[in-house]
Design a protein around this motif. Structure first.
Motif, PDB file in Angstrom:
ATOM      1  N   ARG A 120       0.839  -1.206   0.000  1.00  0.00           N
ATOM      2  CA  ARG A 120       0.000   0.000   0.000  1.00  0.00           C
ATOM      3  C   ARG A 120       0.874   1.256   0.000  1.00  0.00           C
ATOM      4  O   ARG A 120       0.587   2.232  -0.700  1.00  0.00           O
ATOM      5  N   THR A 123       2.210   2.046  -3.454  1.00  0.00           N
ATOM      6  CA  THR A 123       1.256   2.685  -4.371  1.00  0.00           C
ATOM      7  C   THR A 123       0.923   4.108  -3.931  1.00  0.00           C
ATOM      8  O   THR A 123       0.575   4.949  -4.762  1.00  0.00           O
ATOM      9  N   SER A 127       1.874   6.343  -7.419  1.00  0.00           N
ATOM     10  CA  SER A 127       0.608   5.776  -7.913  1.00  0.00           C
ATOM     11  C   SER A 127       0.648   5.501  -9.412  1.00  0.00           C
ATOM     12  O   SER A 127      -0.319   4.990  -9.976  1.00  0.00           O
ATOM     13  N   TRP A 133       0.636  -1.887  -8.605  1.00  0.00           N
ATOM     14  CA  TRP A 133      -0.798  -2.149  -8.520  1.00  0.00           C
ATOM     15  C   TRP A 133      -1.107  -3.604  -8.845  1.00  0.00           C
ATOM     16  O   TRP A 133      -1.985  -4.222  -8.224  1.00  0.00           O
ATOM     17  N   LEU A 136      -0.213  -5.671  -5.802  1.00  0.00           N
ATOM     18  CA  LEU A 136      -1.242  -5.468  -4.777  1.00  0.00           C
ATOM     19  C   LEU A 136      -2.509  -6.241  -5.134  1.00  0.00           C
ATOM     20  O   LEU A 136      -3.129  -6.878  -4.271  1.00  0.00           O
ATOM     21  N   GLY A 137      -2.896  -6.215  -6.409  1.00  0.00           N
ATOM     22  CA  GLY A 137      -4.068  -6.964  -6.852  1.00  0.00           C
ATOM     23  C   GLY A 137      -3.906  -8.455  -6.654  1.00  0.00           C
ATOM     24  O   GLY A 137      -4.839  -9.147  -6.201  1.00  0.00           O
ATOM     25  N   TYR A 140      -4.403  -9.409  -3.012  1.00  0.00           N
ATOM     26  CA  TYR A 140      -5.819  -9.466  -2.643  1.00  0.00           C
ATOM     27  C   TYR A 140      -6.511 -10.671  -3.278  1.00  0.00           C
ATOM     28  O   TYR A 140      -7.368 -11.297  -2.661  1.00  0.00           O
ATOM     29  N   ASP A 168     -11.845  -6.025  -4.663  1.00  0.00           N
ATOM     30  CA  ASP A 168     -10.610  -5.288  -4.382  1.00  0.00           C
ATOM     31  C   ASP A 168      -9.555  -5.618  -5.432  1.00  0.00           C
ATOM     32  O   ASP A 168      -8.928  -4.720  -6.010  1.00  0.00           O
ATOM     33  N   ARG A 171     -10.183  -4.111  -8.846  1.00  0.00           N
ATOM     34  CA  ARG A 171      -9.915  -2.671  -8.890  1.00  0.00           C
ATOM     35  C   ARG A 171      -8.427  -2.391  -9.106  1.00  0.00           C
ATOM     36  O   ARG A 171      -8.054  -1.514  -9.893  1.00  0.00           O
ATOM     37  N   TYR A 172      -7.576  -3.174  -8.466  1.00  0.00           N
ATOM     38  CA  TYR A 172      -6.136  -2.933  -8.587  1.00  0.00           C
ATOM     39  C   TYR A 172      -5.596  -3.416  -9.932  1.00  0.00           C
ATOM     40  O   TYR A 172      -4.744  -2.761 -10.540  1.00  0.00           O
ATOM     41  N   ARG A 175      -6.595  -0.849 -12.389  1.00  0.00           N
ATOM     42  CA  ARG A 175      -5.773   0.362 -12.249  1.00  0.00           C
ATOM     43  C   ARG A 175      -4.447   0.182 -12.988  1.00  0.00           C
ATOM     44  O   ARG A 175      -3.982   1.088 -13.690  1.00  0.00           O
ATOM     45  N   ASN A 187      -1.187  -9.704 -16.000  1.00  0.00           N
ATOM     46  CA  ASN A 187      -2.285  -8.847 -15.552  1.00  0.00           C
ATOM     47  C   ASN A 187      -3.564  -9.201 -16.301  1.00  0.00           C
ATOM     48  O   ASN A 187      -4.657  -9.207 -15.723  1.00  0.00           O
TER      49      ASN A 187
END
Length: 236
Positions: A120, A123, A127, A133, A136-137, A140, A168, A171-172, A175, A187
């Motif tokens: 976190r 990011t 960002s 990201w 992080l995705g 989650y 969650d 969303r990452y 992003r 990804n």
């Protein structure tokens, strides 16, 4: 001198010449008496990429573990030198996750909140980094996918487990894709897997097709994305 070394290492990395970039950076590091942040984070990046090339072969487990521990030491140094740099937090989180994965379930579970905190922070500090990201995705996504019995077992070690949902993760991943479209076949795979988990198979298909139909996969991650995407497409 240093700038030219970093530029050469960056060029080698961009050409997927991970071993050559690693050797260049290690040689540069040996010439210095003081630790250098720019060299350290580049070493983290290339060591992680090298380690990914070894994950599919169980016979290389010892070599993989050695690389992970080496990368973790670089990440620790980088974080100590630049505690407010996004890359410091990103690579510390990545290597902590990889290291605790080697050390067993209990150690991994006890470090989950620490890993998440550093991801976190990465990011927050930058960002615009799509890979941060993505990582992080994926964190989650893995947590959201735990079965009830796995969660029950985890709670025997600690109650400090981050809450995570597929929403969650989605969303990452989205992003990351918005920041740099088509930046990473994994990804696309993870977006597809997440849409499937959310029972939105129609949205998953075009993303899985992107991962499956790569014309020239260059890395172990690319090949994994292609292989897994093809398998999922057969099930849709």
């Amino acid at each position: 001198m240093e700038d030219s070394t970093w530029k050469e290492a960056d060029q080698l990395f961009a050409e997927y010449k991970f071993r050559e970039a690693y050797e260049l950076l290690v040689a540069s590091r040996k010439q210095k008496t003081d630790p250098d942040y720019e060299t350290l984070w580049r070493l983290c990046r290339v060591v992680y990429s090298m380690s990914r090339e070894l994950t599919a072969d169980e016979q290389l487990a010892k070599q993989l573990a050695a690389l992970i521990y080496e990368g973790f030491e670089y990440a620790k140094e980088a974080l100590a030198l630049q505690p407010e740099a996004a890359k410091s937090h990103k690579y510390y989180a990545i290597f902590l996750a990889e290291k605790t994965g080697i050390e067993g379930l209990k150690e991994r579970v006890l470090q989950l909140s620490t890993i998440l905190r550093h991801l976190r922070r990465a990011t927050e500090l930058d960002s615009s980094d799509p890979f941060a990201w993505f990582v992080l995705g994926r964190f989650y996504h893995k947590l959201a996918g735990l079965a009830w019995f796995q969660k029950k077992m985890i709670h025997t070690f600690t109650n400090d487990i981050p809450e995570a949902t597929y929403e969650d993760a989605l969303r990452y991943f989205e992003r990351a894709e918005q920041l740099q479209p088509n930046f990473f076949p994994l990804n696309h795979l993870m977006l597809g897997e997440t849409y499937i988990a959310l029972k939105q198979a129609k949205k998953a298909r075009p993303l899985l097709e992107l991962a499956a139909n790569q014309t020239a996969p260059r890395t172990a991650d690319d090949r994994e994305a292609q292989r897994e995407a093809k398998a999922l497409l057969k099930k849709l």
